[in-house]
Design a protein around this motif. Structure first.
Motif, PDB file in Angstrom:
ATOM      1  N   SER A 158       0.817  -1.217   0.000  1.00  0.00           N
ATOM      2  CA  SER A 158       0.000   0.000   0.000  1.00  0.00           C
ATOM      3  C   SER A 158       0.852   1.269   0.000  1.00  0.00           C
ATOM      4  O   SER A 158       0.359   2.339  -0.356  1.00  0.00           O
ATOM      5  CB  SER A 158      -0.936   0.008   1.212  1.00  0.00           C
ATOM      6  OG  SER A 158      -0.202   0.036   2.419  1.00  0.00           O
ATOM      7  N   ARG A 159       2.116   1.159   0.383  1.00  0.00           N
ATOM      8  CA  ARG A 159       2.964   2.349   0.444  1.00  0.00           C
ATOM      9  C   ARG A 159       3.176   3.006  -0.922  1.00  0.00           C
ATOM     10  O   ARG A 159       3.076   4.237  -1.033  1.00  0.00           O
ATOM     11  CB  ARG A 159       4.309   1.996   1.081  1.00  0.00           C
ATOM     12  CG  ARG A 159       4.255   1.829   2.600  1.00  0.00           C
ATOM     13  CD  ARG A 159       5.583   1.403   3.175  1.00  0.00           C
ATOM     14  NE  ARG A 159       5.551   1.310   4.639  1.00  0.00           N
ATOM     15  CZ  ARG A 159       6.531   0.842   5.378  1.00  0.00           C
ATOM     16  NH1 ARG A 159       7.654   0.414   4.797  1.00  0.00           N
ATOM     17  NH2 ARG A 159       6.426   0.792   6.700  1.00  0.00           N
ATOM     18  N   PRO A 160       3.485   2.260  -1.984  1.00  0.00           N
ATOM     19  CA  PRO A 160       3.657   2.916  -3.289  1.00  0.00           C
ATOM     20  C   PRO A 160       2.408   3.657  -3.753  1.00  0.00           C
ATOM     21  O   PRO A 160       2.517   4.709  -4.385  1.00  0.00           O
ATOM     22  CB  PRO A 160       3.990   1.741  -4.228  1.00  0.00           C
ATOM     23  CG  PRO A 160       4.536   0.682  -3.340  1.00  0.00           C
ATOM     24  CD  PRO A 160       3.792   0.823  -2.056  1.00  0.00           C
ATOM     25  N   TYR A 161       1.220   3.118  -3.433  1.00  0.00           N
ATOM     26  CA  TYR A 161      -0.014   3.789  -3.858  1.00  0.00           C
ATOM     27  C   TYR A 161      -0.146   5.146  -3.190  1.00  0.00           C
ATOM     28  O   TYR A 161      -0.400   6.165  -3.861  1.00  0.00           O
ATOM     29  CB  TYR A 161      -1.224   2.913  -3.512  1.00  0.00           C
ATOM     30  CG  TYR A 161      -2.550   3.587  -3.761  1.00  0.00           C
ATOM     31  CD1 TYR A 161      -3.079   3.670  -5.047  1.00  0.00           C
ATOM     32  CD2 TYR A 161      -3.269   4.165  -2.716  1.00  0.00           C
ATOM     33  CE1 TYR A 161      -4.283   4.306  -5.279  1.00  0.00           C
ATOM     34  CE2 TYR A 161      -4.467   4.803  -2.935  1.00  0.00           C
ATOM     35  CZ  TYR A 161      -4.974   4.866  -4.210  1.00  0.00           C
ATOM     36  OH  TYR A 161      -6.163   5.504  -4.439  1.00  0.00           O
ATOM     37  N   SER A 162       0.024   5.188  -1.864  1.00  0.00           N
ATOM     38  CA  SER A 162      -0.120   6.455  -1.151  1.00  0.00           C
ATOM     39  C   SER A 162       0.939   7.462  -1.595  1.00  0.00           C
ATOM     40  O   SER A 162       0.666   8.660  -1.714  1.00  0.00           O
ATOM     41  CB  SER A 162      -0.043   6.224   0.361  1.00  0.00           C
ATOM     42  OG  SER A 162       1.192   5.628   0.714  1.00  0.00           O
ATOM     43  N   GLU A 163       2.151   6.976  -1.871  1.00  0.00           N
ATOM     44  CA  GLU A 163       3.208   7.876  -2.316  1.00  0.00           C
ATOM     45  C   GLU A 163       2.921   8.404  -3.716  1.00  0.00           C
ATOM     46  O   GLU A 163       3.148   9.592  -4.011  1.00  0.00           O
ATOM     47  CB  GLU A 163       4.558   7.148  -2.298  1.00  0.00           C
ATOM     48  CG  GLU A 163       5.744   7.998  -2.731  1.00  0.00           C
ATOM     49  CD  GLU A 163       5.991   9.184  -1.820  1.00  0.00           C
ATOM     50  OE1 GLU A 163       6.641  10.138  -2.285  1.00  0.00           O
ATOM     51  OE2 GLU A 163       5.527   9.164  -0.663  1.00  0.00           O
TER      52      GLU A 163
ATOM     53  N   TYR B 197      -6.351  10.790  -1.339  1.00  0.00           N
ATOM     54  CA  TYR B 197      -5.082  10.829  -0.614  1.00  0.00           C
ATOM     55  C   TYR B 197      -5.305  10.680   0.892  1.00  0.00           C
ATOM     56  O   TYR B 197      -4.592   9.930   1.567  1.00  0.00           O
ATOM     57  CB  TYR B 197      -4.371  12.150  -0.925  1.00  0.00           C
ATOM     58  CG  TYR B 197      -3.081  12.348  -0.169  1.00  0.00           C
ATOM     59  CD1 TYR B 197      -2.087  11.371  -0.172  1.00  0.00           C
ATOM     60  CD2 TYR B 197      -2.848  13.520   0.549  1.00  0.00           C
ATOM     61  CE1 TYR B 197      -0.900  11.550   0.518  1.00  0.00           C
ATOM     62  CE2 TYR B 197      -1.666  13.705   1.241  1.00  0.00           C
ATOM     63  CZ  TYR B 197      -0.702  12.720   1.223  1.00  0.00           C
ATOM     64  OH  TYR B 197       0.473  12.895   1.903  1.00  0.00           O
ATOM     65  N   ILE B 198      -6.301  11.364   1.419  1.00  0.00           N
ATOM     66  CA  ILE B 198      -6.623  11.256   2.845  1.00  0.00           C
ATOM     67  C   ILE B 198      -7.048   9.830   3.185  1.00  0.00           C
ATOM     68  O   ILE B 198      -6.645   9.265   4.212  1.00  0.00           O
ATOM     69  CB  ILE B 198      -7.725  12.260   3.219  1.00  0.00           C
ATOM     70  CG1 ILE B 198      -7.214  13.686   3.091  1.00  0.00           C
ATOM     71  CG2 ILE B 198      -8.228  12.002   4.639  1.00  0.00           C
ATOM     72  CD1 ILE B 198      -6.057  14.005   3.999  1.00  0.00           C
ATOM     73  N   GLU B 199      -7.850   9.224   2.321  1.00  0.00           N
ATOM     74  CA  GLU B 199      -8.264   7.839   2.555  1.00  0.00           C
ATOM     75  C   GLU B 199      -7.075   6.890   2.511  1.00  0.00           C
ATOM     76  O   GLU B 199      -7.007   5.922   3.285  1.00  0.00           O
ATOM     77  CB  GLU B 199      -9.317   7.434   1.516  1.00  0.00           C
ATOM     78  CG  GLU B 199     -10.641   8.185   1.670  1.00  0.00           C
ATOM     79  CD  GLU B 199     -11.605   7.900   0.530  1.00  0.00           C
ATOM     80  OE1 GLU B 199     -11.190   7.171  -0.424  1.00  0.00           O
ATOM     81  OE2 GLU B 199     -12.755   8.376   0.553  1.00  0.00           O
ATOM     82  N   ALA B 200      -6.123   7.166   1.611  1.00  0.00           N
ATOM     83  CA  ALA B 200      -4.924   6.324   1.530  1.00  0.00           C
ATOM     84  C   ALA B 200      -4.096   6.438   2.807  1.00  0.00           C
ATOM     85  O   ALA B 200      -3.546   5.441   3.293  1.00  0.00           O
ATOM     86  CB  ALA B 200      -4.081   6.725   0.315  1.00  0.00           C
ATOM     87  N   LEU B 201      -3.997   7.632   3.371  1.00  0.00           N
ATOM     88  CA  LEU B 201      -3.272   7.809   4.629  1.00  0.00           C
ATOM     89  C   LEU B 201      -3.932   7.020   5.761  1.00  0.00           C
ATOM     90  O   LEU B 201      -3.260   6.389   6.580  1.00  0.00           O
ATOM     91  CB  LEU B 201      -3.206   9.290   5.003  1.00  0.00           C
ATOM     92  CG  LEU B 201      -2.327  10.201   4.131  1.00  0.00           C
ATOM     93  CD1 LEU B 201      -2.403  11.641   4.639  1.00  0.00           C
ATOM     94  CD2 LEU B 201      -0.888   9.729   4.111  1.00  0.00           C
TER      95      LEU B 201
END
Length: 289
Positions: A42-47, A225-229
């Motif tokens: 999930s880290r690459p998606y949020s970045e 972006y907020i949802e990804a965080l």
């Protein structure tokens, strides 16, 4: 001193406990690898979402999203408290809840009111015990949480922020560092710090065609972006949970082994003392005859 039968019973009980803790250690190790893979995936998606958002903001600098507007001195804040649903994971929940308690005291000292979103049974129970204001909660997410499970409860406080009823939202969770270390963190989720959406400068001169318009595109992107965080925080906490549980169960198994060794030593001493007493009685009887 306990009898030999009682000591054997204690040894048997501790051995059974060690079997359970050893099995839980192995299960936690298996789940930990899956949780870490999910967390790293999930880290690459949020970045990537962050980079796209930063490029769009730089390409359209005249529009400032409401999520990035500072509201002066905060008077009402929200805490998103992420904990586990189950225990037996060492001091993981204790550490983050201690940090949350300190944050609450700090904000109350400033005269601010606090509302809470509880993610996880342990956090929900703690907030209920201290009488905190809970506006929404979600529990029993399982080992593979889905974003749709989080959006509903989170939307309650996000709508209040959008309507101007909240001045700041903080995200409280355990950040996975490595298998032996998990760090409790309290990050400001909203408003987004100005340096959060700062890109590497490569997109400063990019031009975009917005459809239907720039505010609509940027609003939707920052919402994702907020949802990804939020999802990343939950994934980090689950990875931390399984790592902490594996370490805790290994320590419990090792301690059980030490207890068994001590009990066997006591049992042997007790048995030897009983044999010596019987021999003494036999010799004394023979001498008397």
């Amino acid at each position: 001193m306990a009898s030999g039968k009682e000591i054997r019973s204690q040894i048997s009980s501790v051995e059974n406990t060690r079997k359970i803790t050893k099995a839980m250690e192995m299960v936690a190790a298996s789940k930990m690898r899956k949780a870490q893979d999910r967390m790293r995936a999930s880290r690459p998606y949020s970045e990537t979402v962050r980079l796209i958002a930063s490029h769009l903001m730089e390409a359209h600098p005249e529009y400032t999203h409401p999520f990035m507007v500072e509201r002066g001195d905060a008077k009402r804040i929200a805490l998103v408290v992420v904990t586990t649903d189950k225990g037996l994971c060492g001091g993981l929940n204790t550490n983050i809840l201690r940090a949350v308690t300190n944050k609450m005291k700090e904000e109350e000292t400033k005269g601010n009111s606090i509302i809470n979103l509880a993610i996880g049974t342990k956090g929900l129970g703690f907030l209920n015990r201290i009488g905190a204001t809970i506006v929404s909660s979600v529990v029993q997410l399982g080992d593979a949480p889905r974003l749709e499970q989080l959006i509903g409860p989170f939307k309650v406080i996000l709508d209040e922020y959008t309507e101007g009823k909240l001045d700041a939202i903080y995200l409280c969770y355990n950040k996975f560092i490595n298998t032996m270390r998990q760090e409790p963190v309290i990050d400001q989720l909203l408003p987004l710090p100005q340096d959060t959406l700062k890109s590497d400068g490569k997109g400063a001169n990019w031009e975009y065609i917005y459809e239907p318009d720039a505010p609509t595109v940027i609003d939707a992107l920052l919402q994702r972006y907020i949802e990804a965080l939020l999802y990343q925080a939950v994934a980090e906490n689950i990875g931390s949970e399984q790592s902490a549980r594996m370490v805790a169960m290994k320590a419990a198994s090792d301690n059980a082994g030490n207890v068994i060794a001590d009990l066997r030593l006591v049992y042997n001493k007790t048995r030897q003392a009983a044999i010596t007493t019987e021999l003494s009685e036999i010799v004394a009887g023979a001498a008397a005859v």
